[in-house]
Scaffold this active site. Sequence first.
Site, short mmCIF file in Angstrom:
data_model
loop_
_atom_site.label_atom_id
_atom_site.label_comp_id
_atom_site.label_asym_id
_atom_site.label_seq_id
_atom_site.Cartn_x
_atom_site.Cartn_y
_atom_site.Cartn_z
N LYS A 78 -7.08 1.27 -3.62
CA LYS A 78 -6.71 0.77 -2.29
C LYS A 78 -6.83 1.86 -1.25
CE LYS A 78 -5.22 -1.89 0.98
NZ LYS A 78 -3.88 -2.45 1.11
N THR A 115 0.85 -1.18 0.00
CA THR A 115 0.00 0.00 0.00
C THR A 115 0.89 1.24 0.00
OG1 THR A 115 -1.74 -1.16 1.20
CG2 THR A 115 -1.82 1.25 1.23
#
Length: 292
Positions: free
Chosen positions: A171, A95
Amino acid sequence: MKTIAFAGLGAMGRPMARNLLKAGFTVRGCDVNPAGLADLEAAGGISCASAAQAFAGADAIVLMVVNAAQAEAVLFTDDALAAAPAHAVICLMATCPPQQVQKIAGRVAATGRRFVDSPVSGGVVGAEAASLTIMAAAPADVFEAARPVLEAMGSRTLHVGDKPGQGATVKTVNQLLCGVHIAVAAEALSLAEKIGVDTRTMLGILVGTSAGSWMLKDRGPRMLESDPEVTSAVDIFVKDLGIVLEAGRETKAALPMTALAFQLFNSTSGRGAGAADDSQVIRAYRALNGTA
């Protein structure tokens, strides 16, 4: 795709690498933690002393590192990426902020190699079960080339765009909801605790009503434990919600709920519980309510 270089053999990376081995890939791993390398070897993988050694002969390079800075370090320190074949596909699964993903993708493209922006959702449980949701952004042909690798680690591999940063953006929105849901679930249970309602009874009621959520069902029981097993740490959400807020600043989007959730996770970390399970954000409420 036959040979995979895997960088980042942590809590999620280890089971992801094992699932690649189960799918029949040869996996060459690199990590600064000897325990991660030992785990890979025990599962039938190959331990490498450096990123360059792992990249040599790899059809795909999977990066499951902590952040964008680590991804850059793995790829470009000592020109490690140059050891990879010209056809190699780099899959960045950590991420990271969208702009940083775009920067890394540009540096990879400058070497002539291909890049897939492919962050994941599902945590350690999803990594172990190969049931991760993978949000991949790349040109269609690059996505198709990487698909067998990604599908060995997840049950939902989604093509969300053709440009680097689009996967990271999806995300980012996902993490906004995850972090806020956990914080709100903790607030509800801390209210019950403060009033004197039995929290296990309360939790049992809530998960069966319209007030329930996946996060409440999953994190709620751990909120009632003093030191639960860590499946995702508080500091992960300090990082991820920080990325969400950064996206808000860049686009001038108002994110008041995210800002509050970030402060709750950040204060929990600041009191020394950053490595605790993310369910322990409830400790922030207990400190505020005087029930700690």
